[in-house]
Scaffold this motif. Structure first.
Motif, PDB file in Angstrom:
ATOM      1  N   UNK A  13       1.160  -0.806   0.495  1.00 43.21           N
ATOM      2  CA  UNK A  13       0.194  -0.254   0.037  1.00 43.21           C
ATOM      3  C   UNK A  13       1.002   1.384   0.036  1.00 43.21           C
ATOM      4  N   UNK A  14       0.186   2.240  -0.844  1.00 44.37           N
ATOM      5  CA  UNK A  14       1.138   3.603  -0.566  1.00 44.37           C
ATOM      6  C   UNK A  14       0.596   4.274   1.211  1.00 44.37           C
ATOM      7  N   UNK A  15       0.346   4.153   1.422  1.00 45.46           N
ATOM      8  CA  UNK A  15       0.408   5.036   3.071  1.00 45.46           C
ATOM      9  C   UNK A  15      -0.070   3.965   3.721  1.00 45.46           C
ATOM     10  N   UNK A  16       0.374   3.751   5.115  1.00 45.13           N
ATOM     11  CA  UNK A  16       0.090   2.494   6.415  1.00 45.13           C
ATOM     12  C   UNK A  16      -1.103   3.872   6.920  1.00 45.13           C
ATOM     13  N   UNK A  17      -2.084   3.376   7.217  1.00 45.59           N
ATOM     14  CA  UNK A  17      -3.131   4.275   7.765  1.00 45.59           C
ATOM     15  C   UNK A  17      -2.758   4.149   9.106  1.00 45.59           C
ATOM     16  N   UNK A  18      -3.063   5.275   9.814  1.00 46.97           N
ATOM     17  CA  UNK A  18      -2.310   5.031  11.498  1.00 46.97           C
ATOM     18  C   UNK A  18      -3.707   4.086  11.646  1.00 46.97           C
ATOM     19  N   UNK A  19      -4.281   4.289  12.200  1.00 47.01           N
ATOM     20  CA  UNK A  19      -5.266   3.245  12.816  1.00 47.01           C
ATOM     21  C   UNK A  19      -4.989   2.194  13.045  1.00 47.01           C
ATOM     22  N   UNK A  30      -0.974   1.447  13.200  1.00 47.75           N
ATOM     23  CA  UNK A  30      -0.620   2.027  14.884  1.00 47.75           C
ATOM     24  C   UNK A  30      -0.723   2.447  15.632  1.00 47.75           C
ATOM     25  N   UNK A  31      -1.814   2.242  16.298  1.00 45.23           N
ATOM     26  CA  UNK A  31      -3.442   2.354  16.908  1.00 45.23           C
ATOM     27  C   UNK A  31      -3.416   1.437  17.620  1.00 45.23           C
ATOM     28  N   UNK A  32      -4.167  -0.010  16.651  1.00 43.50           N
ATOM     29  CA  UNK A  32      -4.189  -0.760  17.142  1.00 43.50           C
ATOM     30  C   UNK A  32      -3.083  -1.761  17.720  1.00 43.50           C
ATOM     31  N   UNK A  33      -1.662  -1.513  16.921  1.00 39.82           N
ATOM     32  CA  UNK A  33      -0.886  -2.734  16.831  1.00 39.82           C
ATOM     33  C   UNK A  33      -0.169  -2.162  18.703  1.00 39.82           C
ATOM     34  N   UNK A  34      -0.529  -0.436  18.857  1.00 40.11           N
ATOM     35  CA  UNK A  34       0.070  -0.027  20.002  1.00 40.11           C
ATOM     36  C   UNK A  34      -0.718  -0.665  21.453  1.00 40.11           C
ATOM     37  N   UNK A  36       3.772   5.399  11.779  1.00 44.54           N
ATOM     38  CA  UNK A  36       2.465   4.891  10.813  1.00 44.54           C
ATOM     39  C   UNK A  36       1.861   3.169  10.766  1.00 44.54           C
ATOM     40  N   UNK A  37       3.147   2.644  11.260  1.00 50.87           N
ATOM     41  CA  UNK A  37       3.008   1.462  10.846  1.00 50.87           C
ATOM     42  C   UNK A  37       3.544   0.446  12.873  1.00 50.87           C
ATOM     43  N   UNK A  38       2.810   1.508  13.528  1.00 50.61           N
ATOM     44  CA  UNK A  38       3.448   0.963  14.486  1.00 50.61           C
ATOM     45  C   UNK A  38       4.270  -0.359  15.572  1.00 50.61           C
ATOM     46  N   UNK A  39       5.383   0.709  14.684  1.00 48.15           N
ATOM     47  CA  UNK A  39       6.676  -0.153  15.206  1.00 48.15           C
ATOM     48  C   UNK A  39       7.400   1.060  16.063  1.00 48.15           C
ATOM     49  N   UNK A  40       6.737   1.703  17.042  1.00 53.46           N
ATOM     50  CA  UNK A  40       6.382   2.178  18.312  1.00 53.46           C
ATOM     51  C   UNK A  40       7.386   2.376  19.742  1.00 53.46           C
ATOM     52  N   UNK A  41       7.666   0.541  19.915  1.00 57.79           N
ATOM     53  CA  UNK A  41       8.037   0.195  22.017  1.00 57.79           C
ATOM     54  C   UNK A  41       9.786  -0.434  21.126  1.00 57.79           C
ATOM     55  N   UNK A  42      10.350   0.615  22.287  1.00 56.51           N
ATOM     56  CA  UNK A  42      11.573  -0.619  22.340  1.00 56.51           C
ATOM     57  C   UNK A  42      11.389  -1.334  21.376  1.00 56.51           C
TER      58      UNK A  42
END
Length: 212
Positions: free
Chosen positions: A10-16, A18-22, A71-77
Motif C-alpha cells: 500500500x502507498x500509505x499505512x493507515x494511522x489506525x 499504529x493505534x491497533x498495534x499499540x 504509522x506501522x506501529x513499530x514504536x516500542x523498544x
C-alpha cells in the motif's frame, strides 16, 4: 531479506494500524515504554556501530523511516529493535542499498531488499509506481521505507507480535534469508544491543534467537 514473497504494498499505512498495534502491548510492560520516540542517528551508531552505512545518507533519510515506523506501529523498544536489527543486516540501514554483485534488473534494492520481477511488479501496482519499468525507484527513500514497513506489518503480520515476545527466531523465519544459525545469532545479538540502547534494560534471558 534475500527474496520477498509476493507483495501487495500500500502507498500509505493507515494511522489506525499504529493505534491497533499499540493497543496490543500491555501497559507497563518492558516493551511498552518509552514509546513513539524517533530513533536518532546517535542511537543507531550506539546500537550497530560500523554496520551502519554512510552516516550522512542514513541520517538524512532517518526522518522518513521514523515516520513510516510510527504509522506501522513499530514504536516500542522491542519492535524498533527487532525491525532495525533486521534492516541493518539487510541493507546497513541505507535506503539506496543495492544487491552487491548482481547484474539483474530486479536485483535486491532498498532497506529490506525488494527482489525479483514478480515482486517489483506487485509492489509497483500497489504503490501506483511503475517499478517494472523503473526498478531503481525501489531504492528511493520513501518507497524503500514503505516497502520495509509494509512487509513487516502486512506481508509478515506476526512480526510486531514476535518482537513483543522477544522472539527474534520467528522474525528471522519471517524474513526468510538462507538458513544460518550464525546469522540468526548475529541478528539476535544486534537486537539485544538495540533494545539495551532504546530501553535502558537488558533483553530477557528468555529471548529466542534461533528460527523455529
Amino acid at each position: 531479506m534475500r527474496s520477498l514473497r509476493p507483495l501487495t504494498i500500500v502507498r500509505t499505512i493507515a494511522v489506525t494500524t499504529a493505534l491497533a498495534a499499540t493497543a496490543a502491548v500491555a501497559p507497563g510492560s518492558a516493551q511498552a515504554a518509552p514509546v513513539d520516540r524517533d530513533v536518532t542517528q546517535a542511537q543507531l551508531v550506539a546500537m550497530f556501530g560500523s554496520q551502519v552505512a554512510t552516516h550522512s545518507r542514513v541520517a538524512s533519510n532517518l526522518p522518513e523511516l521514523n515516520r513510516q515506523m510510527r504509522a506501522a506501529g513499530i514504536i516500542t523498544p522491542a519492535r524498533k529493535s527487532a525491525f532495525l536489527a533486521t534492516l541493518v543486516h539487510e541493507s546497513r540501514l541505507d535506503p539506496a542499498a543495492n544487491e552487491k554483485g548482481s547484474r539483474s534488473r530486479y536485483k535486491g534494492r532498498g532497506y529490506i531488499q525488494l527482489t525479483g520481477s514478480y515482486n517489483y511488479r506487485a509492489a509497483g501496482k500497489a504503490l501506483k509506481v511503475n517499478l517494472s519499468a523503473n526498478p531503481q525507484v525501489a531504492a528511493e527513500p520513501r518507497t524503500s521505507a514503505a516497502v520495509a514497513v509494509w512487509y513487516w506489518t502486512k506481508q509478515r503480520p506476526t512480526s510486531n507480535a514476535a518482537a513483543d515476545r522477544f522472539d527474534m527466531g520467528r522474525i528471522s523465519r519471517n524474513v526468510a534469508y538462507a538458513a544460518s544459525s550464525r546469522e540468526d545469532a548475529e541478528r539476535c545479538r544486534d537486537f539485544k544491543r538495540a533494545y539495551k540502547v532504546l530501553s535502558g534494560s537488558n533483553a530477557p534471558a528468555s529471548t529466542k534467537c534461533y528460527r523455529h
